[in-house]
Design an enzyme around this catalytic site. Structure first.
Site, short mmCIF file in Angstrom:
data_model
loop_
_atom_site.label_atom_id
_atom_site.label_comp_id
_atom_site.label_asym_id
_atom_site.label_seq_id
_atom_site.Cartn_x
_atom_site.Cartn_y
_atom_site.Cartn_z
N ARG A 170 0.82 -1.22 0.00
CA ARG A 170 0.00 0.00 0.00
C ARG A 170 0.85 1.26 0.00
O ARG A 170 0.57 2.19 -0.77
CB ARG A 170 -0.97 0.00 1.17
CG ARG A 170 -2.08 -1.04 1.00
CD ARG A 170 -2.96 -1.12 2.22
NE ARG A 170 -2.15 -1.56 3.36
CZ ARG A 170 -2.52 -1.47 4.62
NH1 ARG A 170 -3.66 -0.92 4.94
NH2 ARG A 170 -1.74 -1.92 5.58
N ASN A 216 -6.24 -2.80 1.92
CA ASN A 216 -6.20 -4.26 2.03
C ASN A 216 -7.63 -4.78 2.04
O ASN A 216 -8.53 -4.15 2.57
CB ASN A 216 -5.51 -4.69 3.34
CG ASN A 216 -4.02 -4.61 3.25
OD1 ASN A 216 -3.43 -4.56 2.19
ND2 ASN A 216 -3.38 -4.59 4.41
#
Length: 91
Positions: free
Chosen positions: A18, A36
């Protein structure tokens, strides 16, 4: 402006994916978010100029050094209302 919802599967959680995606998106001048998913995948909404969105999708197929990307699926999406690109809470 075009937008795509990317779903990245493989070993993509717990490897800095990320944070890496945020840096890539900001470098490309994209808007959107990354998060996520409960199934172990990462999902990203990317919006911007066509070439930049495509470059992000290609970069996501490689990912950061520790990631092992198995697949990236793309779906058309609506551009986000917010400016910038950010990490979102898991969801």
């Amino acid at each position: 402006m075009i937008a795509r919802l990317l779903t990245i599967a493989g070993r993509v959680q717990g490897v800095g994916y990320r944070d890496w995606a945020v840096k890539q998106a900001l470098r490309l001048g994209l808007r959107g978010w990354v998060r996520n998913r409960p199934d172990g995948s990462v999902q990203a909404l990317v919006a911007g100029q066509g070439a930049a969105v495509q470059a992000m999708a290609e970069a996501c197929r490689r990912g950061p050094l520790l990631a092992r990307v198995a697949s990236v699926t793309e779906a058309p999406a609506e551009p986000p209302a917010e400016e910038g690109f950010a990490r979102r809470a898991d969801g």
